[in-house]
Scaffold this motif. Structure first.
Motif, mmCIF file in Angstrom:
data_model
loop_
_atom_site.group_PDB
_atom_site.id
_atom_site.type_symbol
_atom_site.label_atom_id
_atom_site.label_comp_id
_atom_site.label_asym_id
_atom_site.label_seq_id
_atom_site.Cartn_x
_atom_site.Cartn_y
_atom_site.Cartn_z
ATOM 1 N N SER A 185 15.067 13.326 4.926
ATOM 2 C CA SER A 185 16.430 13.512 5.467
ATOM 3 C C SER A 185 17.206 12.207 5.554
ATOM 4 N N PHE A 186 16.524 11.071 5.385
ATOM 5 C CA PHE A 186 17.186 9.775 5.572
ATOM 6 C C PHE A 186 17.127 8.916 4.315
ATOM 7 N N ARG A 187 16.833 9.547 3.169
ATOM 8 C CA ARG A 187 16.761 8.776 1.916
ATOM 9 C C ARG A 187 18.152 8.496 1.363
ATOM 10 N N GLY A 188 18.252 7.465 0.549
ATOM 11 C CA GLY A 188 19.518 7.131 -0.107
ATOM 12 C C GLY A 188 20.507 6.425 0.802
ATOM 13 N N LEU A 189 20.028 5.948 1.952
ATOM 14 C CA LEU A 189 20.914 5.284 2.922
ATOM 15 C C LEU A 189 20.645 3.779 3.000
ATOM 16 N N GLY A 190 19.756 3.298 2.141
ATOM 17 C CA GLY A 190 19.452 1.864 2.151
ATOM 18 C C GLY A 190 18.258 1.489 3.015
ATOM 19 N N LEU A 191 17.598 2.494 3.616
ATOM 20 C CA LEU A 191 16.472 2.160 4.509
ATOM 21 C C LEU A 191 15.250 1.649 3.732
ATOM 22 N N GLY A 192 15.002 2.229 2.563
ATOM 23 C CA GLY A 192 13.872 1.775 1.749
ATOM 24 C C GLY A 192 14.047 0.313 1.373
ATOM 25 N N LYS A 193 15.245 -0.030 0.956
ATOM 26 C CA LYS A 193 15.520 -1.418 0.577
ATOM 27 C C LYS A 193 15.396 -2.341 1.791
ATOM 28 N N ALA A 194 15.924 -1.913 2.935
ATOM 29 C CA ALA A 194 15.850 -2.739 4.150
ATOM 30 C C ALA A 194 14.389 -2.947 4.574
ATOM 31 N N LEU A 201 12.775 -2.341 -9.011
ATOM 32 C CA LEU A 201 13.497 -3.125 -10.024
ATOM 33 C C LEU A 201 14.719 -3.799 -9.402
ATOM 34 N N SER A 202 15.394 -3.070 -8.491
ATOM 35 C CA SER A 202 16.597 -3.628 -7.855
ATOM 36 C C SER A 202 16.253 -4.814 -6.953
ATOM 37 N N MET A 203 14.977 -4.899 -6.547
ATOM 38 C CA MET A 203 14.540 -6.023 -5.693
ATOM 39 C C MET A 203 13.945 -7.166 -6.521
ATOM 40 N N THR A 210 10.582 7.598 -10.621
ATOM 41 C CA THR A 210 11.651 6.695 -11.082
ATOM 42 C C THR A 210 12.534 6.214 -9.931
ATOM 43 N N VAL A 211 12.581 6.980 -8.828
ATOM 44 C CA VAL A 211 13.371 6.538 -7.670
ATOM 45 C C VAL A 211 12.760 5.267 -7.076
ATOM 46 N N ALA A 212 11.443 5.326 -6.819
ATOM 47 C CA ALA A 212 10.780 4.139 -6.257
ATOM 48 C C ALA A 212 10.841 2.976 -7.253
ATOM 49 N N GLN A 213 10.652 3.272 -8.540
ATOM 50 C CA GLN A 213 10.740 2.186 -9.536
ATOM 51 C C GLN A 213 12.134 1.556 -9.511
ATOM 52 N N GLY A 214 13.167 2.396 -9.308
ATOM 53 C CA GLY A 214 14.545 1.874 -9.223
ATOM 54 C C GLY A 214 14.694 0.922 -8.048
ATOM 55 N N LEU A 215 14.087 1.289 -6.927
ATOM 56 C CA LEU A 215 14.109 0.416 -5.749
ATOM 57 C C LEU A 215 13.442 -0.927 -6.073
ATOM 58 N N CYS A 239 0.833 -1.215 0.000
ATOM 59 C CA CYS A 239 0.000 0.000 0.000
ATOM 60 C C CYS A 239 0.859 1.252 0.000
ATOM 61 N N ASN A 240 1.977 1.224 0.724
ATOM 62 C CA ASN A 240 2.830 2.413 0.768
ATOM 63 C C ASN A 240 4.194 2.057 1.345
ATOM 64 N N ILE A 241 5.187 2.812 0.928
ATOM 65 C CA ILE A 241 6.519 2.731 1.538
ATOM 66 C C ILE A 241 7.100 4.142 1.500
ATOM 67 N N VAL A 242 7.574 4.598 2.631
ATOM 68 C CA VAL A 242 8.020 5.986 2.766
ATOM 69 C C VAL A 242 9.250 6.044 3.667
ATOM 70 N N VAL A 243 10.229 6.840 3.258
ATOM 71 C CA VAL A 243 11.366 7.146 4.134
ATOM 72 C C VAL A 243 11.423 8.671 4.254
ATOM 73 N N HIS A 244 11.648 9.167 5.466
ATOM 74 C CA HIS A 244 11.752 10.615 5.689
ATOM 75 C C HIS A 244 12.802 11.199 4.741
ATOM 76 N N LEU A 293 2.249 -4.039 -6.577
ATOM 77 C CA LEU A 293 2.209 -2.633 -6.147
ATOM 78 C C LEU A 293 1.926 -1.741 -7.343
ATOM 79 N N GLU A 294 1.532 -0.519 -7.053
ATOM 80 C CA GLU A 294 1.354 0.506 -8.081
ATOM 81 C C GLU A 294 2.261 1.660 -7.722
ATOM 82 N N VAL A 295 2.862 2.254 -8.745
ATOM 83 C CA VAL A 295 3.764 3.381 -8.511
ATOM 84 C C VAL A 295 3.544 4.401 -9.625
HETATM 85 C C1 LIG Z 1 11.115 5.292 -2.563
HETATM 86 C C2 LIG Z 1 11.816 5.487 -1.217
HETATM 87 C C3 LIG Z 1 11.009 4.739 -0.142
HETATM 88 C C4 LIG Z 1 13.216 4.878 -1.293
HETATM 89 O O1 LIG Z 1 13.787 4.924 0.006
HETATM 90 P P1 LIG Z 1 15.372 5.119 0.229
HETATM 91 O O2 LIG Z 1 15.660 4.774 1.645
HETATM 92 O O3 LIG Z 1 15.798 6.442 -0.252
HETATM 93 O O4 LIG Z 1 15.943 3.985 -0.756
HETATM 94 P P2 LIG Z 1 17.316 3.213 -0.622
HETATM 95 O O5 LIG Z 1 18.380 4.123 -0.092
HETATM 96 O O6 LIG Z 1 17.074 1.936 0.108
HETATM 97 O O7 LIG Z 1 17.651 2.911 -2.140
HETATM 98 C C5 LIG Z 1 17.127 1.741 -2.719
HETATM 99 C C6 LIG Z 1 17.158 1.854 -4.237
HETATM 100 O O8 LIG Z 1 16.259 2.883 -4.660
HETATM 101 C C7 LIG Z 1 16.805 3.546 -5.803
HETATM 102 N N1 LIG Z 1 17.130 4.922 -5.446
HETATM 103 C C8 LIG Z 1 17.214 5.465 -4.207
HETATM 104 N N2 LIG Z 1 17.482 6.788 -4.290
HETATM 105 C C9 LIG Z 1 17.569 7.074 -5.604
HETATM 106 C C10 LIG Z 1 17.786 8.265 -6.356
HETATM 107 N N3 LIG Z 1 17.969 9.451 -5.744
HETATM 108 N N4 LIG Z 1 17.789 8.184 -7.705
HETATM 109 C C11 LIG Z 1 17.568 7.004 -8.333
HETATM 110 N N5 LIG Z 1 17.346 5.830 -7.684
HETATM 111 C C12 LIG Z 1 17.344 5.871 -6.350
HETATM 112 C C13 LIG Z 1 18.055 2.791 -6.176
HETATM 113 O O9 LIG Z 1 17.703 1.723 -7.035
HETATM 114 C C14 LIG Z 1 18.498 2.235 -4.823
HETATM 115 O O10 LIG Z 1 19.284 1.079 -4.930
HETATM 116 P P3 LIG Z 1 20.891 1.237 -4.933
HETATM 117 O O11 LIG Z 1 21.248 2.041 -3.724
HETATM 118 O O12 LIG Z 1 21.342 -0.187 -4.860
HETATM 119 O O13 LIG Z 1 21.212 1.938 -6.197
HETATM 120 C C15 LIG Z 1 11.951 6.998 -0.856
HETATM 121 O O14 LIG Z 1 12.548 7.656 -1.939
HETATM 122 C C16 LIG Z 1 10.650 7.691 -0.509
HETATM 123 O O15 LIG Z 1 10.203 7.673 0.645
HETATM 124 N N6 LIG Z 1 10.000 8.325 -1.521
HETATM 125 C C17 LIG Z 1 8.741 9.061 -1.287
HETATM 126 C C18 LIG Z 1 7.580 8.103 -1.098
HETATM 127 C C19 LIG Z 1 7.396 7.214 -2.306
HETATM 128 O O16 LIG Z 1 7.529 7.652 -3.444
HETATM 129 N N7 LIG Z 1 7.074 5.920 -2.040
HETATM 130 C C20 LIG Z 1 6.794 4.960 -3.088
HETATM 131 C C21 LIG Z 1 5.323 4.842 -3.266
HETATM 132 S S1 LIG Z 1 4.920 3.716 -4.600
#
Ligand SMILES: CC(C)(COP(=O)(O)OP(=O)(O)OC[C@H]1O[C@@H](n2cnc3c(N)ncnc32)[C@H](O)[C@@H]1OP(=O)(O)O)[C@@H](O)C(=O)NCCC(=O)NCCS
Length: 150
Positions: free
Chosen positions: A78-87, A120-122, A113-118, A71-76, A106-108
């Motif tokens: 200030s803490f994005r790009g640290l691997g928390l979304g993947k974890a 696809l990487s999974m 493209t950031v969430a799609q990247g996450l 349904c949803n996945i969100v990281v604050h 899921l739907e995105v």
């Molecule tokens: C999507 C989201 C949850 C990712 O969380 P995150 O903690 O930043 O993600 P991670 O650090 O674990 O990164 C996981 C992967 O996401 C992708 N990614 C993360 N940041 C990225 C960026 N700035 N640009 C492109 N890809 C990115 C990469 O594929 C990354 O894998 P890699 O590190 O092996 O390259 C976060 O960006 C977010 O909260 N977005 C707003 C809410 C949202 O859009 N949720 C999705 C609803 S469908």
């Protein structure tokens, strides 16, 4: 001297909800009321990501027999790009599989493209698109993960 930062993903507790509801930039409809509803729903899997004990992200999955829906996945921000979304996503999949999940859908947003990247990487694959799925007219990309190998 660099500081040691502890991160963890675990099942959410009710005390985490106010902080999660205050994360900025989340899609409408994810306030304290809906987070509380998900917390109270037995078929929901609700994970929280914490940094030094503070809740900074969450994911919610609804399970219907062997099919999960993220349904949803969100990281604050200030803490994005640290691997928390993947974890978080890894934890959600593990919990779902323990409860019999065979596939996760899921739907995105097409533009997200950031969430799609996450996803696809999974190992998620696109299985279709839903035009005008969002209230602003944006198309949703529908993605699926077969969880047999987790
Ligand atoms: C999507 C989201 C949850 C990712 O969380 P995150 O903690 O930043 O993600 P991670 O650090 O674990 O990164 C996981 C992967 O996401 C992708 N990614 C993360 N940041 C990225 C960026 N700035 N640009 C492109 N890809 C990115 C990469 O594929 C990354 O894998 P890699 O590190 O092996 O390259 C976060 O960006 C977010 O909260 N977005 C707003 C809410 C949202 O859009 N949720 C999705 C609803 S469908």
């Amino acid at each position: 001297m660099s500081q040691v930062v502890t991160t963890e993903v675990k099942e959410v507790e009710i005390k985490d909800l106010p902080l999660l509801a205050s994360i900025p930039g989340v899609e409408k409809g994810w306030g304290i009321a809906s987070l509380t509803k998900e917390f109270l729903t037995p078929s929901s899997i609700f994970g929280v990501a914490k940094v030094d004990g503070a809740a900074v992200g969450y994911a919610v999955l609804q399970l219907a027999k062997e099919e999960g829906y993220l349904c949803n996945i969100v990281v604050h921000p200030s803490f994005r790009g640290l691997g928390l979304g993947k974890a978080l996503l890894e934890w959600m999949i593990e919990e779902g599989v323990k409860r019999g999940m065979m596939r996760l859908i899921l739907e995105v947003r097409e533009s997200n493209t950031v969430a799609q990247g996450l996803y696809l990487s999974m190992g998620f694959k696109e299985i279709g698109r839903r035009p005008r799925m969002y209230s602003d007219g944006e198309t949703a990309v529908v993605m699926e993960l077969r969880t047999a190998n987790f």
